[in-house]
Design an enzyme around this catalytic site. Structure first.
Site, PDB file in Angstrom:
ATOM      1  CG  ASP A 322      -2.215   0.857   0.903  1.00 15.20           C
ATOM      2  OD1 ASP A 322      -2.161   1.723   0.002  1.00 15.20           O
ATOM      3  OD2 ASP A 322      -3.241   0.685   1.591  1.00 15.20           O
ATOM      4  CD  GLU A 515      -6.893   5.744   2.256  1.00 20.03           C
ATOM      5  OE1 GLU A 515      -5.954   5.451   3.005  1.00 20.03           O
ATOM      6  OE2 GLU A 515      -6.727   5.965   1.043  1.00 20.03           O
TER       7      GLU A 515
HETATM    8  C1  BGC Z   1      -5.156   3.113   0.151  1.00 15.09           C
HETATM    9  C2  BGC Z   1      -5.335   2.078  -0.921  1.00 15.09           C
HETATM   10  C3  BGC Z   1      -5.148   2.692  -2.277  1.00 15.09           C
HETATM   11  C4  BGC Z   1      -3.833   3.415  -2.349  1.00 15.09           C
HETATM   12  C5  BGC Z   1      -3.599   4.091  -3.686  1.00 15.09           C
HETATM   13  C6  BGC Z   1      -3.897   3.911  -0.032  1.00 15.09           C
HETATM   14  O1  BGC Z   1      -3.868   4.974   0.860  1.00 15.09           O
HETATM   15  O2  BGC Z   1      -5.132   2.470   1.407  1.00 15.09           O
HETATM   16  O3  BGC Z   1      -6.603   1.486  -0.818  1.00 15.09           O
HETATM   17  O4  BGC Z   1      -5.235   1.696  -3.257  1.00 15.09           O
HETATM   18  O5  BGC Z   1      -3.769   4.394  -1.341  1.00 15.09           O
HETATM   19  O6  BGC Z   1      -4.412   5.186  -3.865  1.00 15.09           O
HETATM   20  C1  BGC Z   2      -3.566   9.895  -2.215  1.00 18.37           C
HETATM   21  C2  BGC Z   2      -4.328   8.623  -2.004  1.00 18.37           C
HETATM   22  C3  BGC Z   2      -3.651   7.841  -0.967  1.00 18.37           C
HETATM   23  C4  BGC Z   2      -3.422   8.662   0.297  1.00 18.37           C
HETATM   24  C5  BGC Z   2      -2.656   7.886   1.308  1.00 18.37           C
HETATM   25  C6  BGC Z   2      -3.392  10.614  -0.914  1.00 18.37           C
HETATM   26  O1  BGC Z   2      -2.639  11.773  -1.099  1.00 18.37           O
HETATM   27  O2  BGC Z   2      -4.228  10.688  -3.115  1.00 18.37           O
HETATM   28  O3  BGC Z   2      -4.415   7.884  -3.170  1.00 18.37           O
HETATM   29  O4  BGC Z   2      -4.455   6.748  -0.683  1.00 18.37           O
HETATM   30  O5  BGC Z   2      -2.732   9.827   0.006  1.00 18.37           O
HETATM   31  O6  BGC Z   2      -2.380   8.632   2.449  1.00 18.37           O
END
Ligand code: BGC
Ligand code: BGC
Length: 623
Positions: A322, A515
């Site tokens: 991730d 998230e």
């Molecule tokens: C998320 C994932 C996601 C990745 C890419 C992460 O923060 O937990 O689900 O696929 O970012 O965007």
């Molecule tokens: C991104 C996401 C990612 C996240 C993780 C964001 O800045 O756009 O894709 O999941 O950071 O912290």
């Protein structure tokens, strides 16, 4: 030279290479240990050769730098196409909101193709794989069809519908030349305070397994090599839905990226089965979870990643980390990287400083911290999937499908899904379905006329946004398009009306989040929403409360105030589907995919916490 001619030149180059050169006979001399000579066409470019022979042939030609390049995934804002070429990078992704300017489907295709063309210019011409989070349609792309978030699909209990949504999402993704979707989420959330609850189908393991497998089958189709299909990625392995409140070490997060405090038997019973289902359905890549179990970050778990997933469960695809998760393993980056790769991670979503990652992993291999055999295994797994996807034969996806992004027939499917996802919690005196010819309807609440609010997080930007973020039909527009010409539909975002109406529809719920930002201590309905409902109660003969939310909320007195309560979850761009339910063009069939608690004390769910407000599976039906 412009991009197009560059592209066709490199494609033509590849074609010429394989067409003009004599194809080596599939004799033992053309195997891994004896790379083809400069005069003969490389075996790995010959699509008629068996998959494993192509993999071994290519692997045998690769330097350590090229191998590590394949294991490196970079976010597009941190890398140029030239750097993809120079470092022989294997994968690029767009994170949430990682869009080109302007954010159009055509600009997406152009952006992705520029990276892909650069990869084809490398010594071995190994095609790039480009990934996105298309978790409810191709949701970063303005104009794409936005489907209900997974929780709504969980309410439909309809695997065939979910499969078709996967199919259509794959078409829209492939149209922009993207090959890889970081979906489905196969988490089994046990605590709805989690900000990712809506990304999951259900709290029920069996339902998650069934719908995730259906979605994966839709995305990948009957043949992964078909350019209209994309690679799916069940995530996040394993136990991401089982973390304990307050266990997260990430700033401001409570549950997300926390610790799954269960024993192994529970982990296996509750959280593992969706992966077994996904592997049986053909999963070729799996994303590892930020969370921890057994005193260790999942990204460091050799036992679960290698012994259980790749060994016991027989997963032959590759594991992707991730976003920046490897950095969390250890303050010393070299230790973190070596631990992750040795645990079984094959591709690292770096996502920013790829030079640091490449230098560090190279050192780790040179110092013997990571065995060469582990690198070869990781690269084999990645290459195998690239061959299966047919990327060597058609590296650019299916840009001829661009006109299909947001197409009417796709929106029709989303509308159908919205109607099927509605859960009817209360329907006093059969007030629903409504008559289309009532004299006046009052519609109140900001979410009633707001595409951004009805789409939620992971829409155009990572956290989602409020307002006209992307084309679609708002709930209000859906209602207006459904009622008779004689019906007056009045809208006020605060639910303030001077007159009385036969019907009031109060649209309330959650604002967008994604998230851990959505981890919430209190799921009570916003006091302003409650006031709006109380206000509208006074000016409506019959009051319908419509919930736009990513999870069950504590309803308090709302249930008594309303004649009917409908949960619409986060329906996406096609608000007409909600009106279809309200006015009887589609029956209410949805069933709760999560237990609906009566109070915060009943969260997280568990034994001995008293009767919930509505049990799992609850949902009234109409003819
Ligand atoms: C998320 C994932 C996601 C990745 C890419 C992460 O923060 O937990 O689900 O696929 O970012 O965007
Ligand atoms: C991104 C996401 C990612 C996240 C993780 C964001 O800045 O756009 O894709 O999941 O950071 O912290």
């Amino acid at each position: 030279m412009n991009l197009k001619s560059l592209l066709s030149l490199s494609l033509i180059g590849l074609l010429l290479l394989s067409a003009c050169q004599p194809t080596p006979a599939p004799t033992p001399s053309a195997t891994a240990t004896s790379p083809a000579t400069a005069e003969s066409a490389p075996l790995y470019l010959d699509a008629t050769q068996p998959l494993e022979a192509r993999v071994e042939d290519l692997l045998a030609r690769m330097t350590l730098a090229e191998k590590i390049g394949q294991m490196t995934q970079v976010e597009k804002n941190s890398i140029t196409p030239e750097a993809v070429r120079d470092y022989a990078i294997g994968s690029v992704l767009s994170g949430g909101g990682g869009s080109p300017t302007p954010n159009t489907p055509a600009a997406w295709a152009e952006m992705v193709q520029a990276y892909k063309a650069a990869a084809l210019e490398t010594r071995l011409g190994i095609p790039l794989i480009y990934g996105v989070d298309a978790v409810h349609g191709h949701n970063n792309v303005k104009g794409a069809t936005i489907f209900p978030h997974a929780i709504g699909l969980g309410a439909t209990r309809n695997p065939d519908l979910v499969r078709r949504i996967g199919e259509v999402t794959a078409l829209e993704v492939a149209a922009t030349s993207v090959d890889w979707d970081f979906a489905p989420v196969v988490a089994v959330p046990q605590d709805i305070r989690w900000g990712r609850t809506y990304e999951a189908y259900s709290e029920d393991t069996a339902l998650v397994s069934e719908l995730a497998a259906a979605y994966l089958t839709g995305l990948q189709g009957a043949d992964l090599a078909d350019p209209r299909t994309v690679l799916a990625t069940p995530k996040h392995f394993v136990g991401d839905g089982g973390t304990a409140w307050g266990s997260s070490t990430t700033e401001n997060y409570k549950l997300d990226q926390g610790v799954t405090e269960v024993d192994e038997a529970t982990l296996r019973a509750v959280h593992l089965p969706p992966y077994q289902a996904a592997i049986a359905a053909g999963a070729q890549s799996i994303m590892v979870s930020y969370s921890s179990w057994g005193g260790m970050k999942m990204h460091a778990q050799r036992y679960l990643l290698t012994d259980v997933l790749k060994g016991e469960l027989g997963f032959t695809g590759f594991l992707v980390s991730d976003w920046g998760a490897v950095d969390q393993i250890d303050p010393d980056y070299k230790t973190a990287v070596a631990t992750a790769i040795n645990a079984g991670l094959d591709m690292i979503m770096v996502p920013y400083n790829y030079q640091r990652f490449i230098t560090t992993l190279t050192q780790a291999v040179e110092e013997g911290l990571v065995p060469q055999a582990r690198i070869d295994d990781a690269v084999r797994r990645i290459l195998r999937v690239k061959f299966k996807l047919g990327l060597f034969e058609h590296p650019m996806g299916a840009p001829e499908l661009l006109p299909l992004v947001g197409a009417d027939e796709h929106r029709a499917l989303a509308r159908e899904a919205v109607a099927e996802s509605l859960v009817l919690l209360k329907n006093e005196a059969a007030v629903l379905p409504l008559s289309k010819s009532v004299s006046a309807i009052h519609v109140g609440g900001a979410a009633a006329d707001n595409i951004g609010l009805q789409c939620g997080g992971w829409t155009i930007s990572w956290q989602g946004q409020v307002g006209d973020s992307t084309p679609g039909t708002t709930l209000l527009e859906g209602i207006q398009a459904t009622v008779s010409s004689g019906t007056a539909v009045r809208f006020n975002r605060f639910g303030k009306f001077e007159t009385n109406a036969e019907v009031g529809i109060a649209v309330v719920g959650e604002r967008p989040y994604a998230e851990g930002v959505g981890d919430a201590e209190d799921l009570s309905l916003d006091p302003a929403d409650l006031q709006l409902i109380q206000r509208m109660r006074k000016t409506s003969d019959k009051l319908i409360v419509l919930l736009i939310t990513g999870r069950p909320l504590i309803l308090g007195e709302v249930l008594d105030l309303a004649d009917a309560v409908v949960v619409a979850w986060l329906p996406g761009s096609e608000g007409q589907g909600v009106a279809d339910g309200l006015f009887g063009d589609a029956p209410f069939r949805g069933k709760l995919p999560f237990t609906w608690p009566a109070s915060m004390e009943q969260i997280p769910r568990g034994q001995g916490k008293g009767e919930p407000l509505f049990p799992f599976g609850y949902g009234l039906t109409t003819p």
